[in-house]
Structure formats: structure tokens, C-alpha cells
Design a protein around this motif. Structure first.
Motif, short mmCIF file in Angstrom:
data_model
loop_
_atom_site.label_atom_id
_atom_site.label_comp_id
_atom_site.label_asym_id
_atom_site.label_seq_id
_atom_site.Cartn_x
_atom_site.Cartn_y
_atom_site.Cartn_z
N GLN A 121 0.79 -1.30 0.27
CA GLN A 121 0.01 -0.11 0.00
C GLN A 121 0.93 1.18 0.13
OE1 GLN A 121 -2.88 -0.02 3.13
NE2 GLN A 121 -3.40 1.97 2.98
N GLY A 122 0.57 2.11 -0.72
CA GLY A 122 1.14 3.37 -0.97
C GLY A 122 2.42 3.56 -2.18
N THR A 123 2.39 2.34 -2.79
CA THR A 123 3.32 2.36 -3.89
C THR A 123 2.68 3.17 -4.99
OG1 THR A 123 4.00 -0.16 -3.56
CG2 THR A 123 4.12 0.92 -5.89
N VAL A 124 3.66 3.98 -5.55
CA VAL A 124 3.15 4.96 -6.68
C VAL A 124 3.49 4.28 -8.06
CG1 VAL A 124 3.66 7.20 -7.61
CG2 VAL A 124 3.80 6.81 -5.07
N ILE A 125 2.24 4.21 -8.79
CA ILE A 125 2.21 4.15 -10.18
C ILE A 125 2.11 5.05 -11.17
CG2 ILE A 125 1.26 2.30 -11.82
CD1 ILE A 125 0.36 0.73 -9.23
N LEU A 180 -0.71 7.21 -9.55
CA LEU A 180 -1.72 6.66 -8.75
C LEU A 180 -1.02 6.12 -7.56
CD1 LEU A 180 -3.67 4.20 -11.35
CD2 LEU A 180 -4.15 6.54 -10.74
N THR A 181 -1.93 6.04 -6.57
CA THR A 181 -1.47 5.55 -5.12
C THR A 181 -2.15 4.30 -4.78
OG1 THR A 181 -0.42 7.64 -4.60
CG2 THR A 181 -0.64 5.94 -2.93
N LEU A 182 -1.25 3.29 -4.49
CA LEU A 182 -2.15 2.06 -4.03
C LEU A 182 -2.73 2.27 -2.59
CD1 LEU A 182 0.17 -1.06 -5.20
CD2 LEU A 182 -2.13 -0.38 -6.10
N GLU A 183 -4.26 1.91 -2.69
CA GLU A 183 -4.82 2.03 -1.49
C GLU A 183 -4.99 0.79 -0.65
OE1 GLU A 183 -8.48 3.94 -2.53
OE2 GLU A 183 -7.81 5.82 -3.06
N ALA A 184 -4.52 -0.10 -1.33
CA ALA A 184 -4.35 -1.65 -0.75
C ALA A 184 -3.28 -2.31 -1.33
CB ALA A 184 -5.57 -2.25 -0.67
N LEU A 206 -7.54 -4.26 -8.36
CA LEU A 206 -6.73 -2.86 -7.92
C LEU A 206 -7.40 -2.08 -7.30
CD1 LEU A 206 -3.60 -1.69 -8.65
CD2 LEU A 206 -5.08 -0.50 -10.47
N ARG A 207 -6.75 -1.34 -6.21
CA ARG A 207 -7.43 -0.34 -5.65
C ARG A 207 -6.48 0.75 -5.51
NH1 ARG A 207 -9.28 -1.70 0.23
NH2 ARG A 207 -9.19 0.34 0.34
N ALA A 208 -6.60 1.99 -6.32
CA ALA A 208 -5.74 2.95 -6.43
C ALA A 208 -6.34 4.15 -7.02
CB ALA A 208 -4.47 2.61 -7.55
#
Length: 197
Positions: free
Chosen positions: A38-42, A189-193, A113-115
Motif C-alpha cells: 500500500q502506498g506504492t506509486v504507479i 496513482l497510489t495503491l490504497e491496498a 486493484l485499489r488505487a
């Protein structure tokens, strides 16, 4: 005893030999082998490489974007190759819109995906104040100025020019707010999970 053993061997001769699957091949398709926290930036961008895309900020739009930079896990393994597609939608947000990703396609397989992105701010619709739009607004204003001058007793250059200026100003002021994704524009995009692949 020999006869029984011979019969057993003859009976097994119809069963095809099954070689064990190599361990390496098994690991390539092992679910849960890759994880992004979680928190990884894409970084992602528009699929349209030639023309801008326009979104009214009070409306939900389905949208597909492309990953613009390969993403690696904490062990340095490639998890999301550049060019992978993320499906989701543009959603209203204060001051503009936000892209919310719901699935990603990697190697032909789709994963949940949740981002989401930060707010992509809206702006006056550039299509309303392009050169062509300004000329059209000025022409409409000039015609209105001429008509007004004729109704009030005389058409003058001042009436026509004043109308043209007013037409440009009104066209610019009344242009709607839109969110614009331009060719080559990237956003994060930032992963929310956590994402498990």
C-alpha cells in the motif's frame, strides 16, 4: 510371481510416462508470488497519443490508462511492466476530478486493484478560447454591436469593435470548466491496498 510381475508391467505399458514439472516453471505461475505494498506509486498516462481528452468534473467517465514506467517490488523483481493497462474511472473531486483504478491487466491476466490519483484540477475549456473560438465569438459580438447600433440610430466602428471585444470576453468568461488529459501527460496513482499478483 514372475508371471504376475510380467502382467503388471504389460498393463502399465499403456500409461504414458509423466515427467515431473520443473520447479522453476511452477514458480512462474505461482499466485501470490509478487506483492506491492500500500502506498506504492504507479505513474500512468492517457492512451490517446494525438488529441487531448476532456472530462466535465461533475460527471463519472470510464477510462483506461497505461502504466508509463515499470514498477518493481522490494526485492527488485519486475511486477508491473510499462505499458500495462489500468481500468477505472474519472470521478468528481473538489476542484476537478480524480482517477480511481479498479483493475490492472498484466500479461493478459486481470487483477483487482485499489488505487487513485490526486486531484487533476479543472480549467476553462481550451476549446472555447482557441483561435477559432475567439474569432467566432468576436464575429458574433461584432454582429450584435452592429445590430445594436442600427437599433439605436447609427452603426459606428465603435459599436462594431465594442461588440467584438464583448463577444470575446463573454466567450472566455462563460467557457465551462473541464479536466484535460493531454497527450504525453502523466499522473500518479497510489495503491490504497496491497496488490498481490
Amino acid at each position: 510371481m514372475k508371471a504376475i510381475l510380467a502382467a503388471a508391467l504389460v498393463g502399465m505399458s499403456g500409461i504414458p510416462f509423466m515427467a515431473p514439472v520443473p520447479v522453476v516453471a511452477q514458480q512462474l505461475f505461482e499466485l501470490g508470488a509478487y506483492r506491492l505494498q500500500q502506498g506504492t506509486v504507479i505513474p500512468v498516462g492517457s492512451l490517446n497519443s494525438e488529441t487531448p481528452e476532456y472530462f466535465y468534473p461533475d460527471t463519472v467517465y470510464p477510462l483506461e490508462v497505461a502504466v508509463t514506467q515499470s514498477i518493481y517490488d522490494s526485492q527488485g523483481r519486475l511486477v508491473i511492466p510499462a505499458g500495462s493497462r489500468i481500468h477505472g474511472q474519472m470521478e468528481p473531486a473538489p476542484g476537478g476530478s480524480r482517477f480511481v483504478g479498479t483493475s490492472i491487466v498484466i500479461g493478459g491476466r486481470t487483477y483487482s486493484l485499489r488505487a487513485s490519483s490526486n486531484i487533476i484540477h479543472d480549467e476553462k475549456d481550451p476549446r472555447q478560447y482557441s483561435g477559432e473560438a475567439i474569432v467566432a465569438d468576436a464575429a458574433i459580438g461584432a454582429a450584435a454591436g452592429a445590430v445594436l447600433g442600427a437599433l439605436t440610430g447609427g452603426v459606428s466602428v465603435g459599436n462594431v469593435l465594442g461588440g467584438a471585444v464583448a463577444g470575446v470576453v463573454v466567450g472566455n468568461v462563460t467557457a465551462p470548466q473541464v479536466v484535460v488529459l493531454r497527450p504525453g501527460q502523466s499522473f500518479n496513482l497510489t495503491l490504497e491496498a496491497p496488490l498481490n499478483l
